[in-house]
Write an enzyme that holds these catalytic residues in place. Structure first.
Site, short mmCIF file in Angstrom:
data_model
loop_
_atom_site.label_atom_id
_atom_site.label_comp_id
_atom_site.label_asym_id
_atom_site.label_seq_id
_atom_site.Cartn_x
_atom_site.Cartn_y
_atom_site.Cartn_z
N GLY A 202 0.78 -1.16 -0.12
CA GLY A 202 -0.06 -0.16 0.03
C GLY A 202 0.73 1.33 -0.08
O GLY A 202 0.42 2.12 0.46
N THR A 203 1.85 1.06 -0.55
CA THR A 203 2.72 2.51 -0.59
C THR A 203 1.95 3.80 -1.49
O THR A 203 2.05 4.72 -1.00
CB THR A 203 3.95 2.19 -1.38
OG1 THR A 203 4.11 1.51 -2.60
CG2 THR A 203 5.12 1.28 -0.34
N ASN A 204 1.33 3.20 -2.41
CA ASN A 204 0.49 4.35 -3.33
C ASN A 204 -0.69 4.74 -2.47
O ASN A 204 -1.06 5.94 -2.55
CB ASN A 204 0.14 3.79 -4.65
CG ASN A 204 1.31 4.25 -5.68
OD1 ASN A 204 1.92 5.10 -5.74
ND2 ASN A 204 1.57 2.93 -6.29
N ILE B 105 -7.77 -9.67 -11.37
CA ILE B 105 -8.45 -9.53 -12.32
C ILE B 105 -9.94 -9.39 -12.11
O ILE B 105 -10.54 -10.18 -11.40
CB ILE B 105 -8.15 -10.67 -13.31
CG1 ILE B 105 -6.81 -10.85 -13.99
CG2 ILE B 105 -9.10 -10.53 -14.76
CD1 ILE B 105 -6.46 -12.03 -14.59
N ASN C 80 -5.65 3.95 -12.51
CA ASN C 80 -4.63 3.03 -12.26
C ASN C 80 -3.46 3.64 -12.41
O ASN C 80 -3.28 4.53 -13.19
CB ASN C 80 -4.75 1.57 -13.21
CG ASN C 80 -3.68 0.70 -12.77
OD1 ASN C 80 -3.55 0.28 -11.73
ND2 ASN C 80 -2.82 0.35 -13.72
N HIS D 265 0.55 2.87 -13.16
CA HIS D 265 1.61 1.99 -13.63
C HIS D 265 3.03 2.28 -13.87
O HIS D 265 3.23 3.70 -14.16
CB HIS D 265 0.99 1.54 -15.36
CG HIS D 265 2.01 0.48 -16.00
ND1 HIS D 265 1.75 -0.85 -15.72
CD2 HIS D 265 2.92 0.54 -16.94
CE1 HIS D 265 2.71 -1.52 -16.32
NE2 HIS D 265 3.49 -0.68 -17.15
#
Length: 209
Positions: free
Chosen positions: A12-14, A93, A108, A110
């Protein structure tokens, strides 16, 4: 207020970057009101708990197939009256049920400059391993709107990061997180919550720019 759900599968760093940004008042009208994890016991759940954010675990193994899992996830998001869904290291998914219920409302991040090093199988350290194998001189991160095709949705923001001599995948991963992911993800969320994002012909337009 715009209600934000953050979907996680790991440390959970983001998520933490978003929590910190909210604490600094940098998410505009956005508030993180729900964290959903696809795994039990991950540290992202501790981050949510430490900041008083409601959380839930929807483990993929508890559902017969992708369709039933996606329905359960969609139902949970709808019940929580979520305005924006953010995938922050969410590795499970999901199918069109989620996309259709939240069109242009799923973001999201990336860890590469899409369309490079993206698509099926490109996650975690593999992205950075491939970047180094190709000898690129810059990499970076991309925030995009999620669509059924992996990593192919409209691009919201990108930021380039220098690739340095002697970089390992782990070192490059950390630099991209610190210099790109943790900066552009909160900014993209703010742009959405401020009503500044629109999409035309798969291109994101940002009002005021």
């Amino acid at each position: 207020m715009k209600r934000i759900a953050v979907l996680v599968s790991g440390g959970g760093t983001n998520l933490q970057a978003l929590i910190d940004a909210e604490g600094r008042g940098e998410l505009g009208e956005g508030r993180i009101t729900l964290v959903i994890s696809s795994k039990e016991g991950v540290f992202a759940l501790e981050r949510a708990k430490n900041h008083g954010i409601p959380s839930a675990v929807l483990a993929r193994r508890d559902y017969a197939d992708i369709a039933t899992y996606s329905k359960a996830l969609t139902d949970a998001l709808v019940a929580a009256r979520i305005d924006l869904v953010v995938l922050a290291g969410f590795l499970t998914i999901i199918d069109e049920q989620v996309y259709e219920k939240f069109p242009n409302r799923i973001l999201n991040v990336h860890p590469a400059l899409i369309p490079s090093f993206c698509g099926k199988g490109y996650y975690g350290l593999r992205v950075h391993e491939e970047a180094l194998r190709k000898g690129v001189k810059v990499s970076g991160a991309t925030v995009h709107i999620v669509t059924p095709e992996c990593d192919a949705g409209p691009i919201v923001l990108q930021r380039a990061v220098e690739v340095r001599e002697g970089d390992t995948p782990e070192i490059l991963q950390r630099r991209i997180m610190e210099e790109a992911e943790w900066k552009i993800l909160p900014l993209a969320v703010k742009l959405f919550c401020d009503g500044r994002i629109s999409v035309t012909d798969n291109i994101v337009h940002i009002k005021g720019e």
